[in-house]
Design an enzyme around this catalytic site. Structure first.
Site, short mmCIF file in Angstrom:
data_model
loop_
_atom_site.label_atom_id
_atom_site.label_comp_id
_atom_site.label_asym_id
_atom_site.label_seq_id
_atom_site.Cartn_x
_atom_site.Cartn_y
_atom_site.Cartn_z
N LYS A 148 0.91 -1.46 0.32
CA LYS A 148 0.20 -0.39 0.34
C LYS A 148 1.35 0.84 -0.22
O LYS A 148 1.64 1.29 0.73
CB LYS A 148 -0.79 -0.25 1.35
CG LYS A 148 -1.69 1.10 1.31
CD LYS A 148 -1.68 2.71 1.80
CE LYS A 148 -2.75 3.56 2.14
NZ LYS A 148 -2.64 4.72 1.99
N GLU A 162 7.99 1.12 11.87
CA GLU A 162 9.71 2.32 11.29
C GLU A 162 8.96 3.50 11.87
O GLU A 162 8.25 4.08 10.67
CB GLU A 162 10.36 2.48 10.28
CG GLU A 162 11.80 2.81 10.50
CD GLU A 162 11.96 3.96 9.80
OE1 GLU A 162 11.39 5.19 10.60
OE2 GLU A 162 11.91 4.04 8.75
N CYS A 202 12.33 11.24 8.12
CA CYS A 202 12.21 10.28 8.72
C CYS A 202 13.47 10.66 10.21
O CYS A 202 14.07 10.83 11.60
CB CYS A 202 12.07 9.28 9.08
SG CYS A 202 13.12 8.47 8.63
N GLU A 207 7.96 16.02 15.54
CA GLU A 207 9.01 15.69 13.96
C GLU A 207 7.41 16.60 13.23
O GLU A 207 7.25 17.05 12.32
CB GLU A 207 8.54 14.67 13.78
CG GLU A 207 9.19 14.32 12.07
CD GLU A 207 9.10 12.74 12.20
OE1 GLU A 207 9.89 12.53 11.25
OE2 GLU A 207 8.26 12.20 12.69
#
Length: 485
Positions: free
Chosen positions: A180, A256, A291, A389
């Site tokens: 996906k 993750e 990330c 973040e």
């Protein structure tokens, strides 16, 4: 080439490209221009069901899982070769779909994806089981068995490469996969699914279902016939997949997730000028949408003023522009929504920190997704700038005076994905590296990464691991077979 691009945009199931069962589509747009690229099949629960059934049939038939290792290796090597053969097309897809620089997609992402496929293909016939120590006359063997159907959910910042990070080891282990891709950048994943069919991967072994996270993504996470979810994305969504697993069939979930990595610069670093250049290059690469980006700069107070000036000077050299132009060195954020989110962080950040560079959208460029390289100083380690973040070109700078203080600030985060340490003292780099609670520490460099080493984090960065031989483990289960005398 981009002007005449007519990308595949359907669901790849059972070796064929099809529309969504509902007939629904969504528009994927070029973030550099705002213009539509394609109408993409909007997968939902019935489409995920169809893909999972196809994957289960393929797995249970043994057409891939039970194929000789040499045969599976040959197919993955052919797929790697096809990725390289279609490198220009795949690079352009990730550039127009996700806003990535064409220099990055063509020189690094696509060749890197092919190399990872090749690496895992070569692992297939070099992975062994074990013979356990038993009493004389007994024999106990331990083998790694494929899990079955793996759901792979990947982000938009490295569309092709992140897909390969999941798909390559999952297929190498003998699983079937339902991939996906992110709704913001699905096109290269769809193309990968079709190339896999050309490479000889049996129908149903790799299926690709584009769609929205709350529809196709959730359906995959909750599906009772999916054995494992491999996920890269935000921490908030990673937690949802853990909930989906608990509410359905207790499938394995390998998340993750996000990061807020610290880049610790000591005054005794051998080459502060080089450290400053790499700090800017890596922080603002991919428009900060990484990330593991070292978005917290912790710099020793005695050199902070000059170091921040050097970082800012390097950032000002970046050429913001069309990612298809090889002269551009900073492209757009992936969508207007992401740009708006980043600008919100910048506006709030000015209430508590000093804005020394950038802080605005770039004028004169279409699409509304271009944001200037932005640097804040005097950042409170407890503030949102240092804790959240942002996933954009925003660097938060904090100074320190003692080694222990630097470690404390670096570890004061809910994330634990990566960190960097710059120092010419071997003892110091060893001490600090051991004290940092992260998955990867890069010493005198930033974001060191290769297929031979595992990538992943601790704390709310998740516990999944990509790359290296270790990632094969999460796509297999251990089976003990005991022969009694």
């Amino acid at each position: 080439m981009a002007a005449g691009l007519a990308p595949a945009s359907g669901i790849v199931v059972d070796g064929r490209e099809e529309g969504a069962e509902s007939g629904a589509t969504f528009t994927t747009r070029n973030p550099a221009t705002g213009r539509p690229i394609a109408e993409v099949a909007r997968g939902d629960t019935p489409d995920v069901d169809r893909a999972v059934r196809s994957a289960r049939r393929a797995f249970d038939s043994g057409v891939w899982a039970a194929a000789p290792p040499a045969e599976r290796k040959a197919v993955l090597l052919r797929l790697a070769a096809l990725v390289l053969e279609h490198a220009d097309e795949l690079a352009v897809l990730d550039t127009v779909d996700g806003g990535k620089l064409i220099t990055d997609t063509s020189q690094f992402d696509v060749p890197g994806a092919a190399a990872i496929l090749q690496w895992y293909a070569e692992m297939i016939d070099k992975t062994y089981g074990e013979v356990a120590p038993t009493a004389p006359g007994d024999l106990a063997i331990v083998t790694r068995e494929p899990l079955g159907v793996v759901g792979a959910v990947v982000p938009w910042n490295y569309p092709l490469e992140m897909a390969i990070w999941k798909v390559a080891p999952a297929l190498a282990a003998g699983n079937s996969v339902v991939l996906k891709p992110a709704e913001q950048s699905p096109l290269s994943a769809i193309r990968l699914g079709l190339l896999a069919v050309r490479a000889g991967l049996p129908a149903g072994v790799l299926n690709v279902v584009p769609g929205y996270g709350h529809e196709a993504g959730r359906a995959l996470g909750e599906h009772p016939d999916v054995d494992c979810i491999a996920f890269t994305g935000s921490t908030a969504v990673g937690k949802l997949y853990l909930q989906y697993a608990g509410a359905s069939n207790l499938k394995q979930v390998w998340p993750e997730c996000g990061g807020k990595s610290a880049n610790i610069v000591f005054a005794d670093a051998a080459d502060l000028a080089a450290a400053a250049r790499l700090t800017a290059d890596r922080m603002f690469g991919c428009a900060g949408q990484v990330c593991s980006a070292n978005s917290r700069l912790l710099v020793e107070k005695s050199v902070a003023k000059d170091f921040v000036a050097a970082v800012s000077a390097r950032a000002m050299e970046l050429v913001v522009g069309d990612p298809l132009d090889p002269a551009s060195t900073l492209g757009p954020l992936v969508s207007p929504e992401q740009a708006e989110r980043v600008m919100g962080h910048i506006e709030r950040g000015q209430e508590s920190a000093a804005l020394v560079l950038g802080g605005h959208r770039v004028e004169g460029l279409p699409g509304g997704c271009f944001v200037e390289p932005t640097v804040f100083t005097d950042v409170d380690p407890a503030s949102a700038l240092a804790q959240e973040e942002i996933f954009g070109p925003v660097l938060a700078v904090t100074t320190f005076e003692r080694e222990e203080e630097a470690v404390r600030i670096a570890n004061d985060s809910s994330y634990g994905l990566a960190a960097s340490v710059w120092s010419d003292g071997l003892a110091r780099t060893l001490r600090v590296s051991r004290a940092l609670r992260v998955g990867t520490v890069s010493v005198n460099t930033i974001d060191a990464l290769d297929v031979v080493t595992p990538f992943g984090g601790v704390k709310q960065s998740g516990f999944g691991r990509d790359l290296s031989a270790h990632s094969l483990e999460k796509y297999t289960s251990l089976k003990t077979t005991w022969f009694a005398s």
